[in-house]
Design a protein around this motif. Structure first.
Motif, PDB file in Angstrom:
ATOM      1  N   ASN A  65      -0.997   8.610   1.048  1.00 39.61           N
ATOM      2  CA  ASN A  65      -2.094   7.949   2.099  1.00 39.61           C
ATOM      3  C   ASN A  65      -1.564   7.880   3.545  1.00 39.61           C
ATOM      4  O   ASN A  65      -2.391   7.618   4.505  1.00 39.61           O
ATOM      5  CB  ASN A  65      -2.811   6.801   1.620  1.00 39.61           C
ATOM      6  CG  ASN A  65      -3.426   7.035   0.206  1.00 39.61           C
ATOM      7  OD1 ASN A  65      -3.972   8.098   0.032  1.00 39.61           O
ATOM      8  ND2 ASN A  65      -3.958   5.905  -0.148  1.00 39.61           N
ATOM      9  N   GLU A  74       0.746  -1.221  -0.056  1.00 39.62           N
ATOM     10  CA  GLU A  74      -0.131  -0.198   0.022  1.00 39.62           C
ATOM     11  C   GLU A  74       0.740   1.436  -0.017  1.00 39.62           C
ATOM     12  O   GLU A  74       0.630   2.268  -0.725  1.00 39.62           O
ATOM     13  CB  GLU A  74      -0.927  -0.010   1.268  1.00 39.62           C
ATOM     14  CG  GLU A  74      -2.334  -0.687   1.071  1.00 39.62           C
ATOM     15  CD  GLU A  74      -3.102  -0.442   2.216  1.00 39.62           C
ATOM     16  OE1 GLU A  74      -3.338   0.786   2.473  1.00 39.62           O
ATOM     17  OE2 GLU A  74      -3.965  -1.251   2.549  1.00 39.62           O
ATOM     18  N   HIS A  97       0.651   3.889  -2.841  1.00 42.00           N
ATOM     19  CA  HIS A  97       0.020   5.183  -2.644  1.00 42.00           C
ATOM     20  C   HIS A  97       0.771   5.839  -1.298  1.00 42.00           C
ATOM     21  O   HIS A  97       0.142   5.979  -0.182  1.00 42.00           O
ATOM     22  CB  HIS A  97      -1.485   5.039  -2.084  1.00 42.00           C
ATOM     23  CG  HIS A  97      -2.223   4.525  -3.435  1.00 42.00           C
ATOM     24  ND1 HIS A  97      -2.741   5.313  -4.403  1.00 42.00           N
ATOM     25  CD2 HIS A  97      -2.852   3.338  -3.438  1.00 42.00           C
ATOM     26  CE1 HIS A  97      -3.349   4.694  -5.320  1.00 42.00           C
ATOM     27  NE2 HIS A  97      -3.530   3.368  -5.091  1.00 42.00           N
TER      28      HIS A  97
END
Length: 169
Positions: A153, A146, A150
């Motif tokens: 984020n 993740e 990204h």
């Protein structure tokens, strides 16, 4: 209520106190702690910072990260923030400390002597919605994926602390 951080030199000698936001504007070294919590499956707890936070809102980060108050130990501060943010008590052990500096946007810097604590927790949470939007557990493998896909984020300091954590374990 104004919050103050404890300014220190790299050897953790106290230099004085400063209002928290001003210390982040000036990028001055101050005391901090970070808590990594895991469940019995070895998954890490992430919290999504509340939308009202003055920096890094709505970004994912570790279970708790904050600053000990003047006269408060790192461990006592970590326990206090677990209670204030997540509504829990957990057994914690300190694993390491290190210094980092991260640009968190908006003219603000995190420059911290960070003591990192680790614990396990398997019960209910009582989130303080002024601090925490939501929580979730994730495997370290999926977390790495993740973050790679990204990075925006996740909080800047969490990415740094996570890499440092991996060097110690």
């Amino acid at each position: 209520m104004e919050e103050f951080v404890v300014l220190v030199n790299p050897e953790d000698k106290v230099l004085g106190l400063m209002e928290k936001q001003q210390a982040h504007i000036n990028g001055l070294l101050h005391r901090a702690f970070s808590v990594f919590l895991f469940n019995n499956k070895g998954e890490m707890l992430l919290q999504k910072r509340a939308s009202g936070k003055y920096h890094s809102p709505n970004q994912w980060t570790n279970a708790v990260c904050s600053h000990p108050r003047d006269g408060e130990t790192y461990l006592d501060g970590a326990r206090r923030r677990l209670k204030e943010e997540l509504g829990i008590d957990a057994e914690l052990s300190e694993k390491f400390s290190f210094i980092y500096k991260a640009d968190v946007g908006g003219g603000l810097w995190e420059h911290e002597l960070d003591h990192v604590f680790v614990g396990t927790y398997e019960s209910e949470f009582h989130l303080n919605k002024d601090e925490v939007e939501e929580i979730r557990f994730i495997s370290l493998e999926n977390l790495d994926r993740e973050i790679a896909a990204h990075p925006e984020n996740f909080t800047e300091w969490f990415k740094i602390i996570l890499e440092e954590y991996k060097h110690h374990f």
